[in-house]
Write a protein that holds these residues in place. Structure first.
Motif, PDB file in Angstrom:
ATOM      1  N   LEU A  89      59.265  24.418  80.657  1.00 50.49           N
ATOM      2  CA  LEU A  89      57.917  24.962  80.463  1.00 50.49           C
ATOM      3  C   LEU A  89      56.914  24.301  81.391  1.00 50.49           C
ATOM      4  O   LEU A  89      56.034  24.976  81.948  1.00 50.49           O
ATOM      5  CB  LEU A  89      57.495  24.773  79.004  1.00 50.49           C
ATOM      6  CG  LEU A  89      58.316  25.547  77.964  1.00 50.49           C
ATOM      7  CD1 LEU A  89      57.815  25.236  76.562  1.00 50.49           C
ATOM      8  CD2 LEU A  89      58.275  27.044  78.217  1.00 50.49           C
ATOM      9  N   ASN A  90      57.031  23.003  81.596  1.00 47.22           N
ATOM     10  CA  ASN A  90      56.081  22.302  82.465  1.00 47.22           C
ATOM     11  C   ASN A  90      56.196  22.776  83.913  1.00 47.22           C
ATOM     12  O   ASN A  90      55.190  22.925  84.608  1.00 47.22           O
ATOM     13  CB  ASN A  90      56.313  20.791  82.395  1.00 47.22           C
ATOM     14  CG  ASN A  90      55.457  20.137  81.330  1.00 47.22           C
ATOM     15  OD1 ASN A  90      54.503  20.732  80.829  1.00 47.22           O
ATOM     16  ND2 ASN A  90      55.796  18.915  80.965  1.00 47.22           N
ATOM     17  N   CYS A  91      57.428  23.009  84.381  1.00 46.58           N
ATOM     18  CA  CYS A  91      57.610  23.526  85.752  1.00 46.58           C
ATOM     19  C   CYS A  91      56.970  24.904  85.898  1.00 46.58           C
ATOM     20  O   CYS A  91      56.322  25.193  86.910  1.00 46.58           O
ATOM     21  CB  CYS A  91      59.098  23.601  86.088  1.00 46.58           C
ATOM     22  SG  CYS A  91      59.894  22.011  86.351  1.00 46.58           S
ATOM     23  N   LEU A  92      57.129  25.740  84.886  1.00 49.27           N
ATOM     24  CA  LEU A  92      56.560  27.083  84.945  1.00 49.27           C
ATOM     25  C   LEU A  92      55.048  27.049  84.825  1.00 49.27           C
ATOM     26  O   LEU A  92      54.349  27.863  85.452  1.00 49.27           O
ATOM     27  CB  LEU A  92      57.167  27.948  83.837  1.00 49.27           C
ATOM     28  CG  LEU A  92      58.665  28.248  83.980  1.00 49.27           C
ATOM     29  CD1 LEU A  92      59.178  29.019  82.774  1.00 49.27           C
ATOM     30  CD2 LEU A  92      58.946  29.033  85.264  1.00 49.27           C
ATOM     31  N   VAL A  93      54.515  26.122  84.039  1.00 50.10           N
ATOM     32  CA  VAL A  93      53.059  25.962  83.943  1.00 50.10           C
ATOM     33  C   VAL A  93      52.492  25.555  85.297  1.00 50.10           C
ATOM     34  O   VAL A  93      51.477  26.103  85.758  1.00 50.10           O
ATOM     35  CB  VAL A  93      52.700  24.916  82.858  1.00 50.10           C
ATOM     36  CG1 VAL A  93      51.235  24.507  82.972  1.00 50.10           C
ATOM     37  CG2 VAL A  93      52.962  25.479  81.468  1.00 50.10           C
ATOM     38  N   LEU A 114      62.249  30.577  73.331  1.00 51.45           N
ATOM     39  CA  LEU A 114      62.535  29.212  72.887  1.00 51.45           C
ATOM     40  C   LEU A 114      61.943  28.948  71.507  1.00 51.45           C
ATOM     41  O   LEU A 114      62.537  28.229  70.691  1.00 51.45           O
ATOM     42  CB  LEU A 114      61.988  28.207  73.906  1.00 51.45           C
ATOM     43  CG  LEU A 114      62.666  28.223  75.290  1.00 51.45           C
ATOM     44  CD1 LEU A 114      61.975  27.244  76.233  1.00 51.45           C
ATOM     45  CD2 LEU A 114      64.150  27.882  75.174  1.00 51.45           C
ATOM     46  N   LEU A 115      60.777  29.521  71.230  1.00 55.43           N
ATOM     47  CA  LEU A 115      60.168  29.374  69.900  1.00 55.43           C
ATOM     48  C   LEU A 115      60.955  30.146  68.846  1.00 55.43           C
ATOM     49  O   LEU A 115      61.210  29.618  67.746  1.00 55.43           O
ATOM     50  CB  LEU A 115      58.715  29.859  69.931  1.00 55.43           C
ATOM     51  CG  LEU A 115      57.689  28.954  70.621  1.00 55.43           C
ATOM     52  CD1 LEU A 115      56.354  29.665  70.748  1.00 55.43           C
ATOM     53  CD2 LEU A 115      57.520  27.639  69.849  1.00 55.43           C
ATOM     54  N   LYS A 124      54.953  20.413  69.625  1.00 54.39           N
ATOM     55  CA  LYS A 124      55.436  19.564  70.722  1.00 54.39           C
ATOM     56  C   LYS A 124      55.255  20.259  72.075  1.00 54.39           C
ATOM     57  O   LYS A 124      54.961  19.593  73.086  1.00 54.39           O
ATOM     58  CB  LYS A 124      56.900  19.216  70.500  1.00 54.39           C
ATOM     59  CG  LYS A 124      57.397  18.075  71.375  1.00 54.39           C
ATOM     60  CD  LYS A 124      58.785  17.623  70.974  1.00 54.39           C
ATOM     61  CE  LYS A 124      59.243  16.469  71.865  1.00 54.39           C
ATOM     62  NZ  LYS A 124      60.629  16.021  71.498  1.00 54.39           N
ATOM     63  N   ALA A 125      55.420  21.594  72.090  1.00 59.37           N
ATOM     64  CA  ALA A 125      55.206  22.336  73.341  1.00 59.37           C
ATOM     65  C   ALA A 125      53.762  22.197  73.804  1.00 59.37           C
ATOM     66  O   ALA A 125      53.492  22.047  75.000  1.00 59.37           O
ATOM     67  CB  ALA A 125      55.570  23.803  73.147  1.00 59.37           C
ATOM     68  N   CYS A 126      52.822  22.254  72.852  1.00 59.31           N
ATOM     69  CA  CYS A 126      51.404  22.078  73.188  1.00 59.31           C
ATOM     70  C   CYS A 126      51.140  20.679  73.725  1.00 59.31           C
ATOM     71  O   CYS A 126      50.372  20.500  74.679  1.00 59.31           O
ATOM     72  CB  CYS A 126      50.540  22.357  71.969  1.00 59.31           C
ATOM     73  SG  CYS A 126      50.520  24.088  71.468  1.00 59.31           S
ATOM     74  N   LYS A 127      51.781  19.690  73.129  1.00 55.53           N
ATOM     75  CA  LYS A 127      51.598  18.299  73.580  1.00 55.53           C
ATOM     76  C   LYS A 127      52.107  18.108  75.002  1.00 55.53           C
ATOM     77  O   LYS A 127      51.571  17.298  75.758  1.00 55.53           O
ATOM     78  CB  LYS A 127      52.307  17.348  72.621  1.00 55.53           C
ATOM     79  CG  LYS A 127      51.640  17.203  71.254  1.00 55.53           C
ATOM     80  CD  LYS A 127      52.389  16.215  70.381  1.00 55.53           C
ATOM     81  CE  LYS A 127      51.708  16.048  69.030  1.00 55.53           C
ATOM     82  NZ  LYS A 127      52.446  15.104  68.139  1.00 55.53           N
ATOM     83  N   TRP A 128      53.162  18.829  75.348  1.00 58.83           N
ATOM     84  CA  TRP A 128      53.714  18.718  76.695  1.00 58.83           C
ATOM     85  C   TRP A 128      52.932  19.548  77.706  1.00 58.83           C
ATOM     86  O   TRP A 128      52.663  19.085  78.817  1.00 58.83           O
ATOM     87  CB  TRP A 128      55.181  19.187  76.691  1.00 58.83           C
ATOM     88  CG  TRP A 128      56.160  18.129  76.297  1.00 58.83           C
ATOM     89  CD1 TRP A 128      56.394  17.660  75.039  1.00 58.83           C
ATOM     90  CD2 TRP A 128      57.036  17.411  77.166  1.00 58.83           C
ATOM     91  NE1 TRP A 128      57.370  16.700  75.056  1.00 58.83           N
ATOM     92  CE2 TRP A 128      57.787  16.523  76.366  1.00 58.83           C
ATOM     93  CE3 TRP A 128      57.276  17.430  78.533  1.00 58.83           C
ATOM     94  CZ2 TRP A 128      58.750  15.665  76.887  1.00 58.83           C
ATOM     95  CZ3 TRP A 128      58.239  16.585  79.059  1.00 58.83           C
ATOM     96  CH2 TRP A 128      58.960  15.707  78.247  1.00 58.83           C
TER      97      TRP A 128
END
Length: 411
Positions: A89-93, A114-115, A124-128
């Motif tokens: 997700l971080n790479c795509l963001v 994924l959800l 946790k996704a929001c935190k990342w």
């Protein structure tokens, strides 16, 4: 290259070699994860199917926002296959906010899947992802505001132009099904039917194919379509195709599978032939670059100290001319758009590089042929590439002393 006082074209070679190397390294990282997840045989077939596709490797060296994003998407795919979902997700963001806003159409289906499969938690996704998003917006706004000399977040500008104003259609439109009936078949070749078969032969591929398929489906709603917009979908479709090819190869001694095996081998050979033909056609597909090079070379002997203005029309700018092709003094260049054809004679352009055969106030000095179509013939070779005049170089009649040289002419 500048310090070595080499022509600008060498900078283009350097940029494309480095850029292509970076994209191939990200594909290598993805390939390694394919090996760990699916085995060496699938890995080998993934490499073969990728190598015989013209468009994937062609785009790998092109410095376009889509390809900058492709590098990060490849890394995201590798983390996705490995099971590092938050890194995915971080790479795509990062790719979405910095390089290409439409990667959001890939980020959302993957994140939603994924959800729904409880592979990640929303908290946790929001935190990342939120800190990464804020960091990306800060970096891209700071860098591009400095370079453009005004406050700017480039990908928001692109999103506003393409999605909110829907002005991308000014560059041409295609029907909704174009990606599935034209772009993907040309990009994937033999991997296209194999990718569909892979979903039925290995249920694991549903997890990867459905979000990527959704990405292409969502993108199809945008009227303006180009293959490079969905080039990020190709690695996953190749993976699904490699899984199917591996299953067919392992069962090739069985009767029905044996027929599929021969069809698969034949389609791979045909795909390789199509790639060779496409490569030869692409070599003839950038006539304006050759036109500018010939103009520079032919004018070097002229003893002049005045500026030489070259106007490059939209077609020529899209068919081989870039800033890397430009020379220093006395050459100056213009890419001003929307000039009426009859108004060129009132401008101070010395030369025109244009798609038009005749322009008032100018004399056609020479033309360059470009790829037109493929022709079949009962001879060797059975396939011929047909070229025709595509780009015309005109000289301003006001500067008769410069254009009254031994130019080839346009007759």
């Amino acid at each position: 290259m500048s310090l070595l006082h080499l022509p600008k074209i060498y900078s283009l070679y350097a940029v494309r070699l480095v850029f292509g190397g970076i994209i191939l390294l990200t594909l290598r990282f993805c390939r390694i994860q394919v090996r760990h997840k699916f085995g060496r045989q699938v890995e080998a077939l993934f490499v073969i199917l990728s190598a015989i596709q013209f468009h994937l490797l062609f785009y790998c060296t092109r410095p376009l926002p889509n390809i900058l994003a492709l590098g990060l998407v490849n890394i995201a795919y590798a983390y996705w296959i490995r099971g590092s979902f938050y890194a995915t997700l971080n790479c795509l963001v990062f790719a979405t906010l910095v390089f290409r806003c439409d990667i959001l159409l890939l980020l959302c289906p993957i994140g939603l899947e994924l959800l729904l499969t409880r592979s990640i938690s929303l908290l946790k996704a929001c935190k990342w992802c939120i800190p990464m998003a804020l960091l990306c917006v800060g970096i891209t706004t700071f860098v591009d505001s400095f370079m453009w000399r005004k406050l700017m977040w480039p990908e928001f500008e692109v999103f506003w132009f393409n999605s909110v104003l829907n002005r991308s259609s000014e560059w041409g439109t295609y029907p909704f099904h174009w990606y599935f009936t034209s772009a993907l078949p040309r990009a994937l070749l033999a991997a296209y039917p194999l990718s569909l078969l892979g979903v039925f032969l290995d249920r694991r591929m549903l997890f990867y194919v459905i979000p990527v398929y959704s990405f292409v489906l969502l993108y199809s709603k945008l009227p303006h379509k180009e293959l490079r917009f969905i080039i990020a979908s190709v690695p996953i479709f190749n993976l699904s195709a490699a899984v199917a090819a591996s299953r067919i190869y392992n069962n090739r001694k069985k009767r029905l599978w044996n027929l599929l095996y021969f069809i698969m081998v034949g389609s791979i050979v045909v795909s390789l032939g199509c790639t060779v033909i496409t490569f030869l056609a692409s070599y003839e597909n950038y006539p304006s670059g050759y036109a500018l090079k010939y103009l520079h070379t032919s004018s070097q002997a002229m003893e002049n100290i005045k500026e030489q203005w070259i106007h490059i029309d939209s077609f020529s700018a899209m068919s081989g001319i870039s800033r890397f092709c430009e020379d220093d003094f006395p050459w100056r260049y213009s890419k001003e758009e929307r000039i009426p054809l009859q108004d060129y004679q009132f401008r101070n352009f010395t030369y025109l590089i244009s798609e038009h055969t005749t322009v008032d106030g100018f004399k056609c000095l020479f033309f360059v042929k470009g790829f037109s179509r493929v022709r079949l013939q009962i001879a060797f070779p059975p396939i011929m590439l047909v070229t025709e005049p595509k780009v015309f170089v005109h000289g301003n009649l006001q500067y008769w002393d410069q254009i009254d040289k031994r130019w080839p002419g346009c007759l």
